[in-house]
Design a protein around this motif. Structure first.
Motif, PDB file in Angstrom:
ATOM      1  N   PHE A 159      37.312  51.392  38.759  1.00 41.68           N
ATOM      2  CA  PHE A 159      37.826  51.287  40.120  1.00 41.68           C
ATOM      3  C   PHE A 159      39.236  51.856  40.209  1.00 41.68           C
ATOM      4  O   PHE A 159      39.996  51.818  39.230  1.00 41.68           O
ATOM      5  CB  PHE A 159      37.881  49.815  40.564  1.00 41.68           C
ATOM      6  N   ARG A 160      39.565  52.369  41.389  1.00 48.64           N
ATOM      7  CA  ARG A 160      40.946  52.722  41.722  1.00 48.64           C
ATOM      8  C   ARG A 160      41.368  51.854  42.892  1.00 48.64           C
ATOM      9  O   ARG A 160      40.615  51.695  43.857  1.00 48.64           O
ATOM     10  CB  ARG A 160      41.074  54.202  42.110  1.00 48.64           C
ATOM     11  N   THR A 161      42.556  51.282  42.791  1.00 48.79           N
ATOM     12  CA  THR A 161      43.061  50.467  43.887  1.00 48.79           C
ATOM     13  C   THR A 161      43.868  51.335  44.848  1.00 48.79           C
ATOM     14  O   THR A 161      44.201  52.489  44.551  1.00 48.79           O
ATOM     15  CB  THR A 161      43.956  49.325  43.381  1.00 48.79           C
ATOM     16  N   SER A 162      44.203  50.767  45.977  1.00 50.20           N
ATOM     17  CA  SER A 162      44.984  51.495  46.976  1.00 50.20           C
ATOM     18  C   SER A 162      46.392  51.790  46.481  1.00 50.20           C
ATOM     19  O   SER A 162      47.094  52.625  47.052  1.00 50.20           O
ATOM     20  CB  SER A 162      45.052  50.700  48.280  1.00 50.20           C
ATOM     21  N   THR A 163      46.817  51.112  45.402  1.00 49.52           N
ATOM     22  CA  THR A 163      48.125  51.385  44.805  1.00 49.52           C
ATOM     23  C   THR A 163      47.986  52.152  43.488  1.00 49.52           C
ATOM     24  O   THR A 163      48.879  52.146  42.652  1.00 49.52           O
ATOM     25  CB  THR A 163      48.905  50.069  44.576  1.00 49.52           C
ATOM     26  N   ASP A 164      46.816  52.800  43.315  1.00 52.38           N
ATOM     27  CA  ASP A 164      46.560  53.716  42.199  1.00 52.38           C
ATOM     28  C   ASP A 164      46.468  53.036  40.835  1.00 52.38           C
ATOM     29  O   ASP A 164      46.697  53.683  39.802  1.00 52.38           O
ATOM     30  CB  ASP A 164      47.597  54.845  42.152  1.00 52.38           C
ATOM     31  N   ASP A 165      46.132  51.765  40.800  1.00 51.23           N
ATOM     32  CA  ASP A 165      45.771  51.143  39.527  1.00 51.23           C
ATOM     33  C   ASP A 165      44.372  51.637  39.166  1.00 51.23           C
ATOM     34  O   ASP A 165      43.489  51.698  40.024  1.00 51.23           O
ATOM     35  CB  ASP A 165      45.736  49.616  39.662  1.00 51.23           C
ATOM     36  N   LEU A 166      44.167  51.990  37.913  1.00 57.05           N
ATOM     37  CA  LEU A 166      42.855  52.395  37.423  1.00 57.05           C
ATOM     38  C   LEU A 166      42.366  51.354  36.438  1.00 57.05           C
ATOM     39  O   LEU A 166      43.079  51.006  35.480  1.00 57.05           O
ATOM     40  CB  LEU A 166      42.929  53.767  36.757  1.00 57.05           C
ATOM     41  N   VAL A 167      41.179  50.838  36.654  1.00 64.22           N
ATOM     42  CA  VAL A 167      40.677  49.758  35.812  1.00 64.22           C
ATOM     43  C   VAL A 167      39.193  49.941  35.566  1.00 64.22           C
ATOM     44  O   VAL A 167      38.436  50.318  36.466  1.00 64.22           O
ATOM     45  CB  VAL A 167      40.963  48.386  36.463  1.00 64.22           C
TER      46      VAL A 167
END
Length: 201
Positions: free
Chosen positions: A118-126
């Motif tokens: 997943f990518r979050t709206s704050t560009d965390d990649l997990v």
């Protein structure tokens, strides 16, 4: 000595100014080690993260993605409370639901070998796995609300579109002697609900 409310507000505003100054000090390289910081509490900011992931300050949406990304990088959870922290101070903010939002999903493979990122709206990649599990909540009249653990007790709520895409990967499997509906990813089976309940999802 107890501080007057005005003094606390002034300190919180000062903390906000210092955070804003940090944005202009150059690019952030990696995430700050907020889990190792334990500064004194300086009051609450009039800042909140809405249920849809929008950040507000003084009732107005924060329109600069870089600023939101900066704030999210120094977000810390303590129990049910959320703070923005620096090495020398800590200010409280309100979070209506999950503090982060997952906005993109990538899937590779199938079954036990499936990888979901997943990518979050704050560009965390997990990537979903033992350290980044999926969690499914049930809410009246809202169906299933999935989250993915991002870091340090911070969870990201999936958008409605991603929720549909993720649940489409679901399957029924035996877990703890009971038929369960869930998602296989990262070598784990993430239970959504008992198979007998899937008609109500």
């Amino acid at each position: 000595m107890t501080k007057a409310r005005g003094d606390v507000t002034a300190e919180a505003a000062s903390a906000m100014n210092r955070l804003l100054s940090a944005l202009g000090s150059g690019p952030v390289r990696g995430l700050p080690p907020v889990e190792r910081w334990n500064p004194p509490f300086c009051g609450d900011l009039d800042m909140r993260i809405a249920a849809d992931g929008t950040w507000f300050y003084l009732g107005t949406p924060i329109g600069r993605p870089a600023l939101v990304k900066l704030f999210s990088s120094v977000l810390k959870r303590e129990g049910d409370d959320y703070f923005l922290v620096t090495p020398v101070e800590k200010v409280g903010i309100k979070v209506e639901d999950a503090p982060l939002q997952a906005v993109e999903m990538a899937v590779e493979g199938e079954g036990d070998q499936r990888s979901i990122a997943f990518r979050t709206s704050t560009d965390d990649l997990v990537t979903v796995g033992p350290d980044n599990a999926l969690r499914f909540e049930r809410a009246a009249n809202e169906g299933v609300k999935p989250c993915v653990h991002v870091r340090r007790g911070l969870w990201a709520r999936l958008t409605r579109a991603l929720t549909y895409d993720l649940l489409a990967l679901g399957e029924i499997s035996e877990s703890d002697g009971q038929a369960q509906f869930g998602i296989a990813a990262g070598g784990l089976f993430h239970v959504v609900a008992p198979a007998s309940e899937i008609e109500g999802l």
